[in-house]
Write an enzyme that holds these catalytic residues in place. Structure first.
Site, PDB file in Angstrom:
ATOM      1  N   SER A 420       0.466  -0.892  -0.045  1.00 25.38           N
ATOM      2  CA  SER A 420       0.227   0.275  -0.045  1.00 25.38           C
ATOM      3  C   SER A 420       0.671   1.661   0.105  1.00 25.38           C
ATOM      4  CB  SER A 420      -0.916  -0.026   1.305  1.00 25.38           C
ATOM      5  OG  SER A 420      -1.794  -0.835   0.917  1.00 25.38           O
ATOM      6  N   PRO A 421       0.490   2.587  -0.804  1.00 26.38           N
ATOM      7  CA  PRO A 421       1.109   4.006  -0.823  1.00 26.38           C
ATOM      8  C   PRO A 421       0.934   4.071   0.938  1.00 26.38           C
ATOM      9  CG  PRO A 421      -0.591   3.668  -2.139  1.00 26.38           C
ATOM     10  CD  PRO A 421      -0.771   2.561  -1.409  1.00 26.38           C
ATOM     11  N   GLN A 498       2.148   6.921  -6.802  1.00 31.16           N
ATOM     12  CA  GLN A 498       0.899   7.591  -6.734  1.00 31.16           C
ATOM     13  C   GLN A 498       0.700   9.106  -6.510  1.00 31.16           C
ATOM     14  OE1 GLN A 498      -1.355   8.144  -2.724  1.00 31.16           O
ATOM     15  NE2 GLN A 498      -2.469   6.302  -3.306  1.00 31.16           N
ATOM     16  N   TYR A 579      -8.621  14.367   0.143  1.00 27.77           N
ATOM     17  CA  TYR A 579      -7.263  14.746  -0.550  1.00 27.77           C
ATOM     18  C   TYR A 579      -7.437  16.243  -2.081  1.00 27.77           C
ATOM     19  CZ  TYR A 579      -3.958  13.274   2.436  1.00 27.77           C
ATOM     20  OH  TYR A 579      -3.179  12.469   3.766  1.00 27.77           O
ATOM     21  N   ARG A 627      -7.017   6.126  -7.282  1.00 29.07           N
ATOM     22  CA  ARG A 627      -7.684   4.965  -5.768  1.00 29.07           C
ATOM     23  C   ARG A 627      -8.978   6.143  -5.484  1.00 29.07           C
ATOM     24  NH1 ARG A 627      -4.153   4.267  -0.103  1.00 29.07           N
ATOM     25  NH2 ARG A 627      -5.351   2.521   0.842  1.00 29.07           N
ATOM     26  N   GLY A 724      -0.300  -3.278   3.518  1.00 31.87           N
ATOM     27  CA  GLY A 724       0.093  -1.156   4.183  1.00 31.87           C
ATOM     28  C   GLY A 724       1.188  -2.049   5.586  1.00 31.87           C
ATOM     29  N   ARG A 725       0.183  -2.359   6.583  1.00 29.00           N
ATOM     30  CA  ARG A 725       0.890  -1.545   8.003  1.00 29.00           C
ATOM     31  C   ARG A 725       1.573  -3.390   8.089  1.00 29.00           C
ATOM     32  NH1 ARG A 725      -3.254   1.488   9.370  1.00 29.00           N
ATOM     33  NH2 ARG A 725      -3.098   3.015  10.497  1.00 29.00           N
TER      34      ARG A 725
END
Length: 795
Positions: A420-421, A498, A579, A627, A724-725
């Site tokens: 993941s970004p 991204q 964003y 995304r 991700g994490r």
């Protein structure tokens, strides 16, 4: 104790019997408005776990129950003329009427006073004259309604209609019958509960129900005990093949809307809710009777273990509520799956069967393999056959679903894992450095098929924090080229960038200094679709002008050209998480009155303009991703229905990948966090947009086990899974997942310098293999023993 019980169903009866058994001096009275032989419904199902608790708590009740059980372990999925069978589940069912008889007799033997055909005295009067009042008065609980301000009920009426019926066809297993009718998909949940009868629950979406004409039969109030005979007659015709010459049996049978009941608390003074009065869970994951009897056992135990009613009730709620909430989460996923079953109507039988069995996310790929290895082998074989011929590079051998390759335009990913970004906030003046090389290079060495950068900003003003990376200078481009070159020369992974603009969430401190906190010094002006701050403590943005929109569009296009020169394999446009482009999509952030605000079509204009500009500059043989946030998790915000239309618009404008996330659009969001909690959004978008448009879909959100990854992919809920994490915890997560699954091959190749570590090292002392201590081995049990309910063999 002096105890009053309102409701003589399984919950009230079982609790009373347990309390009397624990202390015969308890004075317990039950009020039940129905006659002792009145019962609605047919069979009730218990898990082995619940039965173990019943056996331990009251062997007399357990022994009487076990004499009437139908037992089996298979589930049959009947779909499009084919049957797929999965074993190893473990079911025990019995007649609800017989269960009530057992509990009534046990209460009578123990000295519990039961008043049948009697309405209980006023609950406040009971509370004043008794130590405890148990409200086991069902789904439409009068006690819960009386004290709604305390209990805080949330009654969620669902979208499917269902009818509880029986049949004299005795099934051998749990049967799911999926009927494709001219009106839509209808389904039956069927299971045996005796040597003569089976339960036969018919369910369908309300729109299917109306189209089939059932609404015309249900246009009046039915009296207690009265059946909807016209609907039952029509159902007998629709499911004639499934009934195989047998009839339907009715018992107070009419169409019902399932209502999910939740309460803020289950207790009020010395009054406590139990069973359906306190909570409900959709019948597709088990019996409400099972939950009610588990409640009764827990409450009796907690009262016995504590020295006051108040502490006992508090202990009960602390112990039991998390268990019920976990079951309700699974039930919610299951009922929503059945509400949306039409989305999967074109899946192949093998995939549909796997999808159905894993619908609640409690049963997974590995869990099914433990239960029935042959079933999963069959599904694996289907998945292999469904891949493109060019991907059969391992002599036609199956592999875990996560290790199949995926082609996106001219790029082939070696597997389905995406890093993941994740914002690192470690750039200097937007320039990535050795940290980014080690971070992204390390994840690529760890075996992931696609490694994504953090959000790379298209201008200094487009950064979130001073530590955000950019792609708007030559120096930044060269620094990124160093990273992509390492990934391409030293690993099999691909790397994606991204691109994004922070919008109103910009000019803030780095995460570990204060997430979303505005910079005290050195900040910059922020812009948004409207002059609305992200949160109450956020910097207020300026409403972006048309000229600035043109300028930012050009910046995205220039950054796309730079990304191609820097050697990225995939470009993702960040239209999620609040964003700039995401905030245009959300009605909570976009209050414009021009052509870029108002309707969803208008709110899409600017993000689509940017997408078109990027697509024009991005090489035609390289994939483009977007995304999105599938929901704002806030009232009045973007919904999942909106997200489907947003995804459709992006697909029509030529994206190759839809990366489905959610939230972070407004500060006051209330997300429903949990394991794989965002996967249903990806699932819906894949079925409605991804498959028809040929667009790959990425699932993300609290997915951290390879078992969940394989389950998501095999069920067809996504094409890629973003982790991700878990990659921050273990940069070699993908390679370690391959080792744990016994896989080695093109989907998870260890870099040559790392191959010596491709075998899991021993950890501490392990006992050696045990010696043989049996002269004659015991015969092994056949895997087929007990799989089917065949009552003739039990008599």
């Amino acid at each position: 104790m002096r105890i009053a019980v309102i409701g003589g169903g399984p919950a009230g009866l079982y609790f009373s019997a347990l309390m009397k058994q624990l202390d015969p001096t308890h004075d317990i009275t039950i009020w039940e408005r129905n006659a002792p032989d009145d019962t609605f419904g047919f069979g009730v199902v218990f898990s082995d776990e619940t039965l173990g608790g019943i056996e331990h708590a009251d062997e007399h009740i357990y022994r009487a129950m076990s004499e009437g059980f139908a037992r089996w372990s298979d589930i049959d999925i009947n779909y499009r003329g084919e049957i797929r069978t999965s074993g190893g589940q473990g079911f025990a069912a019995m007649s609800r009427k017989e269960l009530l008889g057992i509990l009534q007799r046990r209460c009578a033997d123990l000295g519990v006073a039961v008043h049948f055909r009697s309405v209980a005295p006023d609950v406040e009067e009971l509370a004043a004259t008794h130590d405890l009042v148990l409200a086991a008065d069902g789904l439409n609980s009068a006690v819960r309604t009386r004290f709604a301000d305390v209990f805080g009920p949330d009654l969620d009426r669902r979208h499917n209609k269902y009818m509880w019926l029986g049949t004299d066809r005795v099934f051998e297993a749990f049967e799911f019958f999926i009927a494709h009718t001219p009106h839509g998909v209808m389904q039956v949940h069927g299971y045996p509960f005796s040597a003569e009868q089976s339960t036969f629950i018919v369910e369908m979406h309300e729109s299917v129900w109306r189209d089939a004409g059932f609404d015309a039969f249900a246009d009046r109030e039915f009296q207690p005990g009265e059946n909807d005979e016209k609907s039952i007659a029509l159902l007998s015709e629709i499911f004639a093949d499934e009934l195989d010459g047998h009839g339907l049996q009715a018992n107070n049978s009419r169409w019902i809307d399932f209502t999910t009941v939740r309460n803020r608390t289950w207790r009020h003074g010395n009054i406590v809710l139990m069973g359906d009065a306190a909570h409900t869970a959709h019948f597709s994951i088990g019996s409400g009777t099972k939950l009610a009897m588990e409640d009764a056992l827990a409450l009796a135990a907690c009262l016995h273990e504590n020295d006051s009613v108040a502490t006992g009730l508090a202990a009960y709620e602390i112990e039991r509520k998390p268990v019920v909430e976990s079951i309700q989460r699974a039930a919610q996923a299951s009922l929503e799956w059945f509400e949306s079953i039409g989305r999967y109507a074109e899946q192949a039988p093998d995939q549909f069967a796997f999808n159905l069995l894993t619908r609640s996310r409690r049963i997974t790929y590995d869990n099914l393999r433990l239960r029935d290895n042959g079933f999963v082998d069959q599904i694996d074989g289907w998945y292999l056959s469904s891949q493109d011929d060019s991907k059969h590079d391992e002599a036609g051998e199956t592999r875990p679903p996560m290790f199949y390759p995926l082609r996106l335009r001219g790029v082939e990913l070696p597997n389905r894992i995406l890093v993941s970004p994740m914002d690192m906030y470690s750039a200097v003046d937007g320039v990535p450095n050795d940290f980014h090389l080690v971070h992204l290079g390390g994840k690529a060495l760890g075996g992931a098929g696609l490694v994504m950068t953090e959000m790379v900003c298209v201008s200094p003003q487009g950064r979130i924090t001073p530590g955000c990376a950019g792609l708007y200078t030559r120096e930044q481009e060269q620094a990124w080229a160093r990273v992509t070159d390492f990934v391409h020369t030293r690993t099999n992974a691909k790397i994606g960038v991204q691109l994004g603009h922070s919008g109103r969430k910009g000019s803030t401190k780095v995460m570990w200094e204060g997430i979303d906190d505005p910079l005290a010094t050195g900040g910059w002006d922020t812009v948004g679709p409207s002059a609305l701050p992200y949160g109450p403590d956020s910097r207020a943005p300026r409403e972006i002008t048309l000229a600035e929109m043109d300028e930012i569009t050009a910046q995205f296009a220039e950054s796309a050209r730079a990304a191609a020169r820097a050697g990225f394999d995939l470009l993702e446009l960040h239209c999620a998480h609040g964003y700039l482009l995401s905030s245009f999509l959300s009605p909570l952030a976009n209050r414009r009155t021009d052509e870029f605000g108002g309707s969803l079509a208008n709110r899409l204009r600017f993000p689509l303009r940017v997408l078109d500009a990027v697509r024009k500059e991005w090489p035609a043989d390289l994939p483009l991703s977007v995304r999105i946030s599938a929901t704002d998790w806030a009232e009045g915000g973007t919904t999942v229905d909106d997200a489907v239309e947003i995804a459709r618009a992006f697909a029509e404008h030529g994206v190759d990948v839809l990366h489905v996330s959610s939230g972070q659009v407004v500060k006051h969001e209330k997300p429903a966090f949990g394991r794989s909690y965002q996967t249903p959004f990806a699932d819906r978008i894949r079925q409605e947009i991804g498959v028809p448009y040929g667009v790959a879909v990425v699932a993300v959100g609290a997915i951290s086990s390879y078992d969940d990854v394989n389950s998501v992919l095999l069920a067809g809920r996504a094409d890629l899974v973003a982790i991700g994490r878990a990659h921050l915890w273990d940069p070699q997560w993908t390679l370690h997942a391959a080792v744990d699954q016994g896989y080695s091959g093109a989907g998870a190749e260890w870099p040559a310098p790392f191959r010596a570590g491709s075998r899991k090292p021993p950890s501490g002392r392990t006992d050696g293999p045990p010696p043989r201590l049996q002269l004659i081995r015991a015969a092994e049990d056949s895997a087929d023993v007990g799989r089917r309910w065949q009552p003739a063999s039990h008599h």
